[in-house]
Design an enzyme around this catalytic site. Structure first.
Site, PDB file in Angstrom:
ATOM      1  N   GLU A 265       0.821  -1.208   0.000  1.00  0.00           N
ATOM      2  CA  GLU A 265       0.000   0.000   0.000  1.00  0.00           C
ATOM      3  C   GLU A 265       0.860   1.266   0.000  1.00  0.00           C
ATOM      4  O   GLU A 265       0.526   2.240  -0.649  1.00  0.00           O
ATOM      5  CB  GLU A 265      -0.928  -0.021   1.232  1.00  0.00           C
ATOM      6  CG  GLU A 265      -1.884   1.144   1.342  1.00  0.00           C
ATOM      7  CD  GLU A 265      -2.896   1.216   0.203  1.00  0.00           C
ATOM      8  OE1 GLU A 265      -2.940   0.278  -0.618  1.00  0.00           O
ATOM      9  OE2 GLU A 265      -3.613   2.223   0.133  1.00  0.00           O
ATOM     10  N   ASP A 266       1.974   1.241   0.709  1.00  0.00           N
ATOM     11  CA  ASP A 266       2.728   2.487   0.930  1.00  0.00           C
ATOM     12  C   ASP A 266       4.001   2.625   0.105  1.00  0.00           C
ATOM     13  O   ASP A 266       4.609   3.687   0.094  1.00  0.00           O
ATOM     14  CB  ASP A 266       3.099   2.616   2.418  1.00  0.00           C
ATOM     15  CG  ASP A 266       1.866   2.783   3.294  1.00  0.00           C
ATOM     16  OD1 ASP A 266       0.789   3.038   2.739  1.00  0.00           O
ATOM     17  OD2 ASP A 266       1.985   2.647   4.524  1.00  0.00           O
TER      18      ASP A 266
END
Ligand code: MN
Length: 729
Positions: A86-87
């Site tokens: 996600e990051d």
């Protein structure tokens, strides 16, 4: 686990190692976890949390919680990696290559849950209940739920870094969504901490009031409590029982609920303090209960035997409430060591990693679900309050009967009943999308329209302007009443249209027959009736309309013949030979009387382009011009023509139909033939399991190529049928 204490705790990777070294000794597993830690540390370098600390701190804390629950190597590794997709630029495929499929799949589920950004949606979008279903539906693997709970727990412990608005949103979500899930899974410690942290942000004043009251009351009762504990301990020592005894302060939120939601007076809350006796066997639990009841007066209506009738979340213990000499009231919990572990960590106790056993996530998942099912039967014996039953029913509903929540490519939420397919989705989006649907892309892959949708799926419907539209088979694929209604309406209309097709064919046949009586063949007839003056005279926009009219003898073919001033001619044949002289379907202009047979290899029918093949001593066989059986013998071919004057008759023709495999395919095909009044003399079907397709070979009787073409067009409208061709043997 007291929230205030844990909030300030700060761990290192070494602390995590210390936890898992205690139960994971395999060097490969240890190396795998360390690799995950280093990978996450590297990828999140330079990323700070809202609080300003390096991101890896969050990952270490999540892994620490998981190692405290004795999670397996993949679970702890996934804890370290849970935000990396996600990051950062890392993909799920990268994780497959660098780590393994299982870890990648855990992170993928966590990323999908994260991407829903449920806490960013407006509250009116859906209720907490739905939210829980979405989460459980997407997690599917118990390990994903537990990693997510650990993630949320640490985020709640560090909530002060966020804005007051975000604090409230996350606290509300933790209280309404994640704490109930922890409760249902029996993860009491995490549940209690999530609740206490949530209420601290949602109702800071009331939270403080409860804390103060509890402190006060605990202090007041300390002396009495110590006395009771000592009495019990002395007595149990005397009976040589193996035991430990401790006292526990109840969760702040549970007291808050009793006081502020159930409107109890603080003095009525007996169980702020609980005495817990942990022993070795179930028999000893009951024995201890007996001694305690002999020594203290029990409150009669507060006895609960969760050993005989466990709570659906697997919790087992005996609860009794006793009155001390000074009138103070205490709840006493009696349980075995195993029950105690289960009470703290719930399913995590079952899921606890055991080295040396052959670990399979599927097996574990199945075991947990079976356990929960198994407990459903026990609930019939459960407490009278019905609490356990209700919890279990909700759990069942949540996990097994949920609506599914799916998304458009743009992220719009669509709620459908469980069992829905892309067709239901398409009709929910728009009727036109449903009618034109030809396929569906779910989570990036093309799937059949009868695929059952799962919560979290992202669905894109592929449409085509040339799609024949819904067919009978769709009624079986669609699950929702709305979709079925739209399909039925469409089929009704199509049925009317198909009737028109038939009327055209019949009307045209009437016309052919009438003109033939006047010595005019089909081709010439078509030219004659297609003249603008004919259409104008009978007020028909198109030739098809004229044929539809002629089907009802309006106009009658005779009227057109009269209008065209056609006189009845003696019946001469094309080749200037009287019809009686040659009843053969095919004429050979260059030859006189000769035996003519139609090739059984390519089954030519009137209207086909044909050629004659001169056989040795058996006359001429007629083939379609592209028949491969004659391509090598060009010098033995001769021109032949269809006998236009012959009355229409039926010819067998072999056809092959390719379709996606589905139920009732043959029924639908035969339905079309009976509707079109086509005789089928032979049929066999072959299923190809690898491609999920079916080949259907048929022999049907038709008058000519035009008719066959019309039949093909109708067959192509059958659901799943993607190809039809004639067969040459
Ligand atoms: Mn996280």
């Amino acid at each position: 686990m007291n929230s205030n204490k844990e909030t300030s705790t700060f761990h290192t990777f070494g602390d995590v190692q210390e936890k898992y070294f205690a139960y994971i000794s395999n060097p490969d597993d240890r190396a795998l976890i360390e690799r995950a830690y280093k990978f996450a540390d590297d990828k999140h370098t330079g990323i700070l949390r809202k609080s300003g600390e390096p991101y890896i701190h969050h990952l270490i804390e999540v892994a620490y919680i998981l190692a405290s629950l004795q999670g397996g190597p993949h679970t702890i590794a996934a804890g370290f990696l849970h935000d990396v997709v996600e990051d950062t630029a890392v993909t799920v495929d990268d994780l497959k290559t660098i780590f393994n499929e299982d870890i990648a799949s855990l992170v993928e589920s966590l990323t999908n849950i994260q991407r829903l950004k449920l806490s960013h949606r407006k509250p009116e979008d859906f209720a907490a209940e739905d939210h829980r279903k979405i989460f459980l539906g997407m997690a599917r693997d118990i390990r994903v739920i537990i990693i997510k709970l650990a993630d949320r727990l640490h985020n709640m412990r560090t909530l002060q870094a966020l804005s007051p608005t975000r604090q409230k949103v996350l606290a509300k979500e933790s209280l309404e969504v994640f704490a109930p899930i922890a409760h249902r899974l029996g993860m009491f410690e995490i549940k209690t901490e999530l609740e206490d942290l949530s209420i601290q942000y949602l109702e800071p004043e009331k939270f403080q009031m409860v804390v103060d009251q509890m402190d006060k009351r605990t202090k007041n009762r300390e002396k009495s409590l110590d006395e009771v504990k000592k009495k019990i301990a002395d007595m149990l020592l005397q009976y040589h029982l193996n035991f430990s005894i401790e006292s526990r302060v109840k969760g702040i939120y549970s007291i808050y609920r009793k006081v502020f939601i159930q409107q109890h007076n603080f003095d009525e809350v007996y169980d702020i303090l609980a005495i817990r006796v942990v022993t070795d066997t179930v028999a000893h639990c009951y024995e201890i209960l007996g001694y305690i009841h002999a020594m203290f007066t029990p409150l009669s209506n507060r006895f609960k035997d969760y050993i005989a009738a466990p709570k659906p979340n697997l919790y087992q213990s005996i609860h009794t409430t006793i009155i001390a000499k000074d009138g103070q009231v205490f709840e006493v919990q009696i349980r075995t060591k195993e029950m105690n572990e289960l009470a703290e960590t719930g399913v995590a106790a079952h899921w606890r990693y055991k080295e040396g056993t052959n670990y399979s996530p599927q097996k574990e998942q199945k075991e947990i679900e079976e356990k929960l099912f198994w407990f459903r039967d026990l609930i019939t014996l459960a407490d009278k309050e019905g609490d356990a039953k209700e919890v279990m029913e909700n759990l069942q509903k949540d996990i097994f009967e949920a609506q599914v929540y799916v998304f458009t490519p743009k992220g719009k939420l669509v709620e459908l009943p469980n069992g829905s397919t892309p067709l239901d989705f398409a009709y929910r989006v728009h009727t036109g999308v449903g009618h034109a649907a030809v396929g569906a892309i779910v989570n990036g892959s093309l799937v059949p329209l009868n695929t059952i949708l799962k919560t979290g799926d992202v669905i894109e419907i592929r449409t085509s302007n040339s799609s024949p539209g819904p067919n009978e088979g769709w009624l079986k694929i669609a699950h929702t009443a709305t979709a079925k209604n739209h399909i039925r309406k469409f089929l009704q209309k199509k049925n009317n249209d198909m009737l028109r097709e038939e009327k055209i064919i019949k009307g045209k046949q009437n016309c052919i027959d009438a003109f033939r009586e006047h010595g005019i063949g089909e081709k010439e007839m078509l030219v004659l009736v297609h003249q603008p003056k004919v259409l104008e005279k009978f007020d028909m926009p198109t030739l098809d309309d004229l044929f539809v009219g002629m089907n009802n003898r309006n106009p009658a073919p005779a009227a057109i013949i009269e209008f065209l001033n056609i006189k009845k001619k003696p019946m001469f044949t094309l080749g200037k030979k009287p019809l009686q002289a040659n009843k053969s379907a095919v004429l050979v202009p260059s030859a006189g009387k000769v035996a003519i047979t139609l090739g059984s290899c390519c089954t030519p029918i009137p209207g086909d382009d044909i050629v004659g093949f001169i056989t040795k001593g058996k006359g001429i066989t007629v083939h379609r011009i592209h028949c491969p059986n004659i391509s090598q013998s060009k010098n033995r071919l001769t021109d032949v023509v269809w006998n236009d004057q012959l009355e229409t008759s039926l010819h067998p023709v072999d056809i092959r139909l390719e379709s996606n495999d589905r139920q009732n395919l043959i029924v639908d095909i035969m339905g079309v033939f009976s509707q079109l009044k086509v005789s089928v003399t032979n049929l066999n079907a072959m299923l190809h399991p690898t491609t999920q397709t079916t080949t259907v070979n048929l022999t049907i009787l038709v008058t000519d190529a035009k008719r066959l073409n019309d039949i093909f067009n109708v067959l192509l409208n059958i659901a799943g049928v993607y190809e039809i061709h004639r067969v040459t043997h």
